[in-house]
Design a protein around this motif. Structure first.
Motif, mmCIF file in Angstrom:
data_model
loop_
_atom_site.group_PDB
_atom_site.id
_atom_site.type_symbol
_atom_site.label_atom_id
_atom_site.label_comp_id
_atom_site.label_asym_id
_atom_site.label_seq_id
_atom_site.Cartn_x
_atom_site.Cartn_y
_atom_site.Cartn_z
ATOM 1 N N LEU A 197 1.120 -1.232 0.076
ATOM 2 C CA LEU A 197 0.042 -0.072 0.040
ATOM 3 C C LEU A 197 0.728 1.180 0.146
ATOM 4 O O LEU A 197 1.772 1.522 0.921
ATOM 5 N N THR A 198 0.745 2.201 -0.857
ATOM 6 C CA THR A 198 1.146 3.439 -0.747
ATOM 7 C C THR A 198 0.719 4.486 0.388
ATOM 8 O O THR A 198 -0.724 3.939 0.960
ATOM 9 N N PRO A 199 1.354 5.367 0.768
ATOM 10 C CA PRO A 199 0.648 6.057 1.807
ATOM 11 C C PRO A 199 -0.619 6.674 1.391
ATOM 12 O O PRO A 199 -1.603 6.764 2.574
ATOM 13 N N ALA A 200 -0.914 7.095 0.232
ATOM 14 C CA ALA A 200 -2.199 7.659 0.021
ATOM 15 C C ALA A 200 -3.141 6.517 0.037
ATOM 16 O O ALA A 200 -4.588 7.115 0.436
ATOM 17 N N GLN A 201 -3.022 5.340 -0.325
ATOM 18 C CA GLN A 201 -4.046 4.098 -0.036
ATOM 19 C C GLN A 201 -4.087 3.947 1.412
ATOM 20 O O GLN A 201 -5.223 3.805 1.799
ATOM 21 N N ILE A 202 -3.160 3.838 2.159
ATOM 22 C CA ILE A 202 -3.272 3.753 3.501
ATOM 23 C C ILE A 202 -4.190 4.834 4.215
ATOM 24 O O ILE A 202 -5.218 4.393 5.036
ATOM 25 N N ILE A 203 -4.124 5.964 3.684
ATOM 26 C CA ILE A 203 -4.823 7.307 4.351
ATOM 27 C C ILE A 203 -6.583 7.066 3.911
ATOM 28 O O ILE A 203 -7.400 7.051 4.544
ATOM 29 N N MET A 204 -6.731 6.436 2.690
ATOM 30 C CA MET A 204 -7.765 6.270 2.161
ATOM 31 C C MET A 204 -8.584 5.142 2.869
ATOM 32 O O MET A 204 -9.663 5.111 3.338
ATOM 33 N N HIS A 205 -7.904 4.046 3.124
ATOM 34 C CA HIS A 205 -8.469 2.992 4.056
ATOM 35 C C HIS A 205 -8.881 3.297 5.120
ATOM 36 O O HIS A 205 -9.720 2.847 5.945
#
Length: 251
Positions: free
Chosen positions: A103-111
């Motif tokens: 997971l990218t940082p942006a994906q972690i935040i989105m989740h």
């Protein structure tokens, strides 16, 4: 062995209010990170900030549904049996980090924006009859085994875990921890109550900072004064404590 109940700590409604706020604050902290800060080393062994966030995200997923919680438990128990030792919680957190390694940082935040509220909902909907049941295996605290109820985990431990990792993350990037009396102060007061019950000795305690306060029990006991966050870090095992501060409290 003693049994730790959520009813001994916080009422369910208060616990869920604190949980919701804590997930929100953790998400807000992640949203504020620079690209460089995601790779900063965390105080948790072998983790950087991104891996720490993956663990907290994985634990939020664990709490969001019975099915996901059971899936993670099954895989962690399998790893424990295959590895021939160690603690179950270490295998569980390792699983959570490994499954989110891509997971990218942006994906972690989105989740997190989705799973934070889902975790609160899943924990809030856990029936009282389930919360009163014991966990399937005892937990080791400073080498001593004790039983926890499911409610102690869902109402207390899962929020303390996010809170302490928010402290870990803030320290990793050199930023003051966001603290308030109506949230962090209530969490820390609950830690003090449990700590006092665990050691059972007279004491006078003054915790400084926005989330601090003053507590006492009995007479002629140990007198302590220290920062409220450092108090929790010591009890969690992140720092060494002496005297009554050597009494651990789980986070």
């Amino acid at each position: 062995m003693p049994v730790r109940h959520s009813a001994d700590q916080l009422d369910h409604r208060t616990a869920m209010r604190l949980a919701a706020t804590e997930y929100d604050r953790f998400t807000e902290l992640l949203e504020s990170l620079t690209p460089e800060q995601w790779s900063a080393p965390a105080e948790c062994p072998a983790w950087d900030v991104r891996q720490l966030a993956c663990h907290v995200l994985g634990m939020a997923a664990y709490a969001s549904s019975i099915r996901e919680g059971r899936r993670q438990q099954k895989l962690a128990h399998k790893a424990l049996a295959k590895g021939g030792g160690g603690e179950f919680i270490d295998h569980l957190t390792d699983l959570q980090v490994r499954e989110r390694a891509a997971l990218t940082p942006a994906q972690i935040i989105m989740h997190f924006r989705t799973l934070g509220p889902s975790a609160v909902k899943g924990r809030r909907r856990t029936p009282a009859i389930i919360r009163r049941r014991r966990m399937p295996e005892p937990q080791a605290i400073a080498g001593i085994s004790e039983w926890w109820t499911i409610g102690f985990v869902t109402d207390v431990i899962l929020t303390r875990d996010v809170w302490m990792h928010r402290v870990d993350l803030s320290r990793a990037i050199g930023r003051p921890v966001r603290l308030s009396a109506d949230h962090d102060g209530e969490l820390i007061a609950d830690v003090v109550r449990e700590w006092a019950g665990r050691h059972g000795q007279p004491f006078r305690l003054r915790l400084t900072g926005p989330a601090g306060g003053t507590w006492s029990s009995g007479t002629d006991g140990e007198t302590l004064e220290l920062d409220a966050v450092e108090f929790c870090r010591i009890l969690s095992g992140r720092e060494v404590g002496t005297g009554l501060l050597a009494t651990p409290v789980p986070f």
